[in-house]
Write a protein that holds these residues in place. Structure first.
Motif, short mmCIF file in Angstrom:
data_model
loop_
_atom_site.label_atom_id
_atom_site.label_comp_id
_atom_site.label_asym_id
_atom_site.label_seq_id
_atom_site.Cartn_x
_atom_site.Cartn_y
_atom_site.Cartn_z
N VAL A 437 -2.70 4.81 13.15
CA VAL A 437 -3.06 3.61 12.40
C VAL A 437 -3.97 3.97 11.23
CG1 VAL A 437 -4.24 1.37 12.51
CG2 VAL A 437 -2.77 2.10 14.40
N LYS A 438 -4.93 4.87 11.48
CA LYS A 438 -5.82 5.31 10.40
C LYS A 438 -5.04 5.99 9.28
CE LYS A 438 -9.86 6.13 13.39
NZ LYS A 438 -10.82 7.17 13.84
N GLU A 439 -4.12 6.87 9.67
CA GLU A 439 -3.35 7.59 8.66
C GLU A 439 -2.47 6.64 7.85
OE1 GLU A 439 -3.59 10.76 7.82
OE2 GLU A 439 -5.26 10.86 9.26
N ARG A 440 -1.89 5.68 8.52
CA ARG A 440 -1.05 4.71 7.81
C ARG A 440 -1.89 3.86 6.87
NH1 ARG A 440 1.56 -0.63 10.38
NH2 ARG A 440 2.42 -1.50 8.46
N LEU A 441 -3.09 3.49 7.33
CA LEU A 441 -3.98 2.67 6.51
C LEU A 441 -4.39 3.43 5.25
CD1 LEU A 441 -5.11 -0.18 6.82
CD2 LEU A 441 -7.15 0.80 7.85
N LYS A 442 -4.73 4.70 5.41
CA LYS A 442 -5.10 5.51 4.25
C LYS A 442 -3.91 5.68 3.30
CE LYS A 442 -7.02 8.95 6.63
NZ LYS A 442 -7.73 10.24 6.88
N ALA A 443 -2.72 5.88 3.88
CA ALA A 443 -1.53 6.04 3.04
C ALA A 443 -1.25 4.78 2.22
CB ALA A 443 -0.33 6.39 3.92
N GLU A 444 -1.41 3.60 2.85
CA GLU A 444 -1.19 2.34 2.12
C GLU A 444 -2.23 2.17 1.02
OE1 GLU A 444 1.07 -0.08 2.57
OE2 GLU A 444 2.10 0.65 4.35
N ALA A 445 -3.47 2.55 1.30
CA ALA A 445 -4.53 2.44 0.29
C ALA A 445 -4.26 3.39 -0.88
CB ALA A 445 -5.89 2.74 0.92
N VAL A 446 -3.80 4.61 -0.56
CA VAL A 446 -3.48 5.58 -1.60
C VAL A 446 -2.32 5.08 -2.46
CG1 VAL A 446 -2.53 7.89 -2.01
CG2 VAL A 446 -4.41 7.57 -0.39
N GLU A 447 -1.36 4.40 -1.85
CA GLU A 447 -0.24 3.84 -2.62
C GLU A 447 -0.74 2.79 -3.60
OE1 GLU A 447 4.06 1.59 -1.82
OE2 GLU A 447 2.95 2.46 -0.14
N CYS A 448 -1.69 1.97 -3.16
CA CYS A 448 -2.28 0.96 -4.06
C CYS A 448 -3.04 1.65 -5.20
CB CYS A 448 -3.22 0.05 -3.29
SG CYS A 448 -2.39 -1.09 -2.16
N LEU A 449 -3.75 2.74 -4.87
CA LEU A 449 -4.47 3.49 -5.90
C LEU A 449 -3.51 4.11 -6.91
CD1 LEU A 449 -7.28 5.32 -3.87
CD2 LEU A 449 -7.61 3.66 -5.72
N ASN A 450 -2.38 4.58 -6.42
CA ASN A 450 -1.39 5.17 -7.30
C ASN A 450 -0.83 4.13 -8.28
OD1 ASN A 450 0.18 7.41 -8.16
ND2 ASN A 450 1.93 6.64 -7.00
N LEU A 451 -0.55 2.92 -7.78
CA LEU A 451 -0.10 1.83 -8.65
C LEU A 451 -1.17 1.49 -9.68
CD1 LEU A 451 1.63 -0.56 -6.08
CD2 LEU A 451 2.76 0.64 -7.96
N LEU A 452 -2.42 1.44 -9.22
CA LEU A 452 -3.53 1.12 -10.12
C LEU A 452 -3.67 2.20 -11.20
CD1 LEU A 452 -5.90 -0.81 -10.65
CD2 LEU A 452 -7.30 0.66 -9.17
N LYS A 453 -3.48 3.44 -10.82
CA LYS A 453 -3.58 4.55 -11.78
C LYS A 453 -2.49 4.45 -12.85
CE LYS A 453 -3.33 9.60 -11.99
NZ LYS A 453 -3.06 10.83 -11.21
N GLU A 454 -1.30 4.04 -12.45
CA GLU A 454 -0.21 3.90 -13.42
C GLU A 454 -0.50 2.77 -14.40
OE1 GLU A 454 3.46 3.41 -11.38
OE2 GLU A 454 3.36 5.35 -10.36
N LEU A 455 -1.14 1.72 -13.91
CA LEU A 455 -1.45 0.57 -14.77
C LEU A 455 -2.68 0.84 -15.64
CD1 LEU A 455 -0.90 -2.32 -12.19
CD2 LEU A 455 0.63 -1.65 -14.04
#
Length: 483
Positions: A437-455
């Motif tokens: 669950v922790k790993e999935r939570l971090k992965a989802e947060a990193v995906e949001c960060l990646n989208l933010l970085k592109e924007l």
């Protein structure tokens, strides 16, 4: 030989008359039950030829009607409160089981002897359906054995009427055993609804819980597209009365009924005469409740009804005279979520808000500031081992980043802080949260960060600085792919 058969048939006719007279005359419940049990035993031992003659008896139809009436719970006419307990139905289980046992035995012998003449059942078929559907689910007045008997009798009726499915049985004109879709009032379903309609009135429905259960089961399980629209004027009012009740169970039933109607009647038909608006208004009143059972059913119903009311919620509004209903619901949901402390409801609110954003699309920009406030607040709070509210919140954030991307740069600092704080909390978490669950939570947060970085490309510089800070080395491994 012929004289012997004639004499036997005469004896059967007399026994049927005696049974009807005794059922009408005797008022003692235990004696009536014993009478039906004896009749059930006699039916099981009846010979096939004799039974075929008996099936054509003019006394059989009124007998079936009498047995069906015996299995229907009488109205609680003097009742002033309508929260029922199991003790209120003392004796009813035995009555229903005995009556269904008699019908099951009769139909079973008929089927085994290929005596499939069903004319004796035609007149009482609506009442039979009331008895069956009232007892087919687990509730205060039915046991497992009664439920099994109900299903068995329903299947026997399908065989007796020689139809492939139970839905086909409801569409029959029982008098001619032919499908009659063009004349809804003549088919079995139309006659059943007319039977219960006179009881499901404003003054009576709460005093007849078994009829309410019968209507609910028939509507949600048997009456579907495209035939439901023919009976909309009959099924719509009771559904609205259910949802307006103070009893939680009735409100849930009403929500399920309206949800079923919305799924099985076209949007255009619901918009005729303002039915869709009435349906939405009834559902909207329930948004302020805090009962999880109601909210769980309500969210699913709203997600179906909102596109019907708004047609296409994602399209821009032509003028400001009529705001979208999905905007009103989303605003209420966000307000409720921001002030909610219960874990169960927090999970439900975030799930529903995420689903509403999928419907709203770019229209979510009208609620961006408050939604980001919700994201920031919810990502800070531990949500138990499953972290469902946090996952839902990250889904909300991803939807905002994808649909409201022109405005995201104005809120990049706030979003970046929330996500980094979440990754920090997860990395330092020593609770019972499982590692997957922790790993999935971090992965989802990193995906949001990646989208933010592109924007917002400048976010990459901030992330680089974070990874170079020694005090934050325990989260740098999660961010290394973003640098």
């Amino acid at each position: 030989m012929a004289a012997s058969e004639s004499s036997s048939q005469h004896d059967v006719e007399n026994s049927l008359l005696d049974l009807m007279e005794n059922m009408r005359r005797i008022r003692c419940l235990s004696k009536r039950i014993e009478l039906l049990r004896s009749a059930t035993h006699a039916v099981k031992n009846m010979k096939g030829d004799l039974l075929r003659s008996c099936m054509r008896s003019t006394h059989l139809s009124p007998l079936f009607r009498l047995v069906s009436d015996f299995a229907i719970q009488p109205e609680f006419s003097c009742r002033e409160h309508f929260v029922y307990e199991k003790e209120d139905f003392t004796g009813f289980v035995e009555r229903a089981e005995t009556a269904l046992g008699f019908l099951c035995a009769y139909f079973d012998v008929c089927i085994n002897c290929s005596a499939t003449e069903s004319t004796c059942i035609d007149d009482c078929l609506p009442k039979l359906l009331v008895v069956i559907s009232a007892n087919i689910r687990s509730n205060l007045w039915s046991t497992e054995s009664v439920q099994k008997l109900s299903l068995l009798v329903l299947n026997q009726l399908r065989i007796l009427y020689k139809v492939d499915s139970l839905s086909d049985l409801l569409l029959l004109d029982a008098k001619s055993t032919m499908k009659d879709v063009s004349t809804p009032s003549k088919c079995v379903l139309g006659r059943y609804l007319m039977e219960v309609k006179q009881i499901l009135t404003k003054d009576k429905w709460q005093k007849n819980p078994t009829i309410v259960e019968s209507f609910y089961w028939m509507l949600t399980n048997m009456i579907k597209f495209p035939h439901l629209s023919d009976y909309l004027d009959i099924v719509f009012p009771p559904s609205l009365m259910f949802i307006d009740s103070h009893v939680t169970e009735h409100r849930i039933m009403g929500i399920h009924c309206l949800h079923h109607i919305a799924r099985n009647v076209t949007g255009e038909e619901l918009r005729w005469y303002g039915r869709a608006d009435v349906m939405f208004a009834a559902l909207k009143q329930q948004v302020y409740t805090r009962e999880p059972e109601i909210m769980r059913a309500l969210f699913l119903a709203l997600l179906t009804v909102l596109p019907i009311v708004d047609k296409d919620p994602a399209k821009p509004i032509a003028g400001l005279s009529k705001p979208r209903q999905v905007d009103a619901i989303l605003a209420i949901m966000v307000t409720n979520a921001l002030t909610e402390n219960g874990i169960v409801l927090r999970r439900m609110y975030t799930q529903c808000i995420a689903d509403l954003l999928d419907i709203l699309g770019v229209g979510a920009v009208r609620h961006l500031r408050r939604l980001l406030e919700l994201v920031s607040s919810y990502l800070e709070v531990f949500d138990g081992p499953e972290e469902q509210a946090r996952f839902n919140t990250l889904r909300i954030l991803k939807s905002l980043e994808k649909n409201c991307w022109p405005r995201i740069s104005s809120h990049a600092d706030e979003i970046l802080q929330s996500l980094l704080k979440l990754i920090q909390d997860v990395a330092s978490d020593r609770s019972t949260t499982p590692e997957p669950v922790k790993e999935r939570l971090k992965a989802e947060a990193v995906e949001c960060l990646n989208l933010l970085k592109e924007l917002c490309p400048e976010v990459g510089d901030c992330l680089h600085t974070v990874c170079q800070t020694p005090e934050l080395s325990y989260i740098s491994s999660s961010l290394k792919d973003l640098i």
